[in-house]
Design a protein around this motif. Structure first.
Motif, PDB file in Angstrom:
ATOM      1  N   VAL A  70       0.852  -1.183   0.000  1.00 30.58           N
ATOM      2  CA  VAL A  70       0.000   0.000   0.000  1.00 30.58           C
ATOM      3  C   VAL A  70       0.893   1.240   0.000  1.00 30.58           C
ATOM      4  O   VAL A  70       1.958   1.243   0.605  1.00 30.58           O
ATOM      5  N   ARG A  71       0.438   2.276  -0.688  1.00 27.46           N
ATOM      6  CA  ARG A  71       1.080   3.584  -0.627  1.00 27.46           C
ATOM      7  C   ARG A  71      -0.003   4.606  -0.300  1.00 27.46           C
ATOM      8  O   ARG A  71      -1.184   4.321  -0.441  1.00 27.46           O
ATOM      9  N   GLU A  91       6.679  -3.393  -5.083  1.00 26.53           N
ATOM     10  CA  GLU A  91       5.228  -3.439  -4.930  1.00 26.53           C
ATOM     11  C   GLU A  91       4.628  -4.493  -5.862  1.00 26.53           C
ATOM     12  O   GLU A  91       3.771  -5.293  -5.460  1.00 26.53           O
ATOM     13  N   PHE A 109      -2.902  -0.596  -4.605  1.00 22.85           N
ATOM     14  CA  PHE A 109      -3.620  -0.219  -3.391  1.00 22.85           C
ATOM     15  C   PHE A 109      -3.086   1.129  -2.932  1.00 22.85           C
ATOM     16  O   PHE A 109      -1.890   1.262  -2.671  1.00 22.85           O
ATOM     17  N   ARG A 110      -3.964   2.118  -2.834  1.00 20.87           N
ATOM     18  CA  ARG A 110      -3.586   3.467  -2.432  1.00 20.87           C
ATOM     19  C   ARG A 110      -4.560   4.008  -1.390  1.00 20.87           C
ATOM     20  O   ARG A 110      -5.765   3.799  -1.500  1.00 20.87           O
ATOM     21  N   LEU A 111      -4.015   4.695  -0.410  1.00 19.53           N
ATOM     22  CA  LEU A 111      -4.828   5.437   0.550  1.00 19.53           C
ATOM     23  C   LEU A 111      -4.778   6.900   0.123  1.00 19.53           C
ATOM     24  O   LEU A 111      -3.704   7.499   0.061  1.00 19.53           O
ATOM     25  N   CYS A 126      -9.738   4.385   0.769  1.00 21.74           N
ATOM     26  CA  CYS A 126      -9.129   3.310  -0.014  1.00 21.74           C
ATOM     27  C   CYS A 126     -10.305   2.513  -0.568  1.00 21.74           C
ATOM     28  O   CYS A 126     -10.713   1.502  -0.017  1.00 21.74           O
TER      29      CYS A 126
END
Length: 187
Positions: A70-71, A91, A109-111, A126
């Motif tokens: 996740v980033r 990643e 996957f990103r926040l 997310c």
């Protein structure tokens, strides 16, 4: 944690000495990276580890080589930039380990940390909103949020000010939550 790091970065702002939105963003990113590194190394979160501690910062949620990388970024969840969606090699490798090569193809996957005009966090998302505050029943028995500013009861520069209620979580893909929202592979 990410909402608290931005709050802490805003608490240290000195526009009179030259801070601007860019320097605040850099500080918030550094604080977020540091807080996640600290949480991962504490041993209190066995499902959290740091995969890449460089400026590309990638962390893993999950464990036993089955976690997903996740980033995080500041910006609109519905409008991630090409730069935000760019995947680092570590990643891609971790996603392939966790999900298999075919399932991991093109997945990121990103926040998204969304802010208002003053830089305060409006929401973290997310695919679905992440509650900014824990419900009282959960918070009573849960662990304490890590803070960069000493854990001495400091709640930020406007401790007594009222804050907007966190956005309620909605089910992913729920038509009632946002009928215009496009479906994407960004999670």
């Amino acid at each position: 944690m990410l909402a608290n790091t931005r709050r802490d970065a805003l608490a240290m702002v000195s526009y009179e000495l030259g801070d601007d939105p860019w320097s605040v963003g850099c500080r918030a990113f550094a604080f977020g990276r540091h807080r996640l590194e600290r949480a991962a190394s504490s041993g209190d979160y066995p499902w959290l580890e740091v995969l890449d501690d460089s400026a590309h910062f990638v962390f893993v949620i999950g464990g036993n080589d089955n976690g997903v990388p996740v980033r995080f970024y500041r910006g609109a969840a519905e409008e991630p930039t090409e730069r935000t969606l760019k995947r680092q090699e570590v990643e891609v490798q971790q996603l392939s380990l966790a999900l298999g090569e075919a399932a991991a193809e093109g997945l990121a996957f990103r926040l998204a940390v969304e802010t208002d005009g003053t830089g305060r966090v409006d929401r973290v998302e997310c695919f679905w909103p992440v509650p900014l505050e824990m419900p009282p029943a959960v918070a009573a028995g849960a662990g304490v949020q890590l803070r960069l500013i000493a854990d001495d009861g400091y709640a930020g520069p406007d401790e007594g000010a009222s804050h907007p209620a966190p956005l309620p979580c909605r089910a992913a893909g729920s038509a009632a939550s946002n009928p215009q929202r496009p479906q994407t592979t960004l999670v």
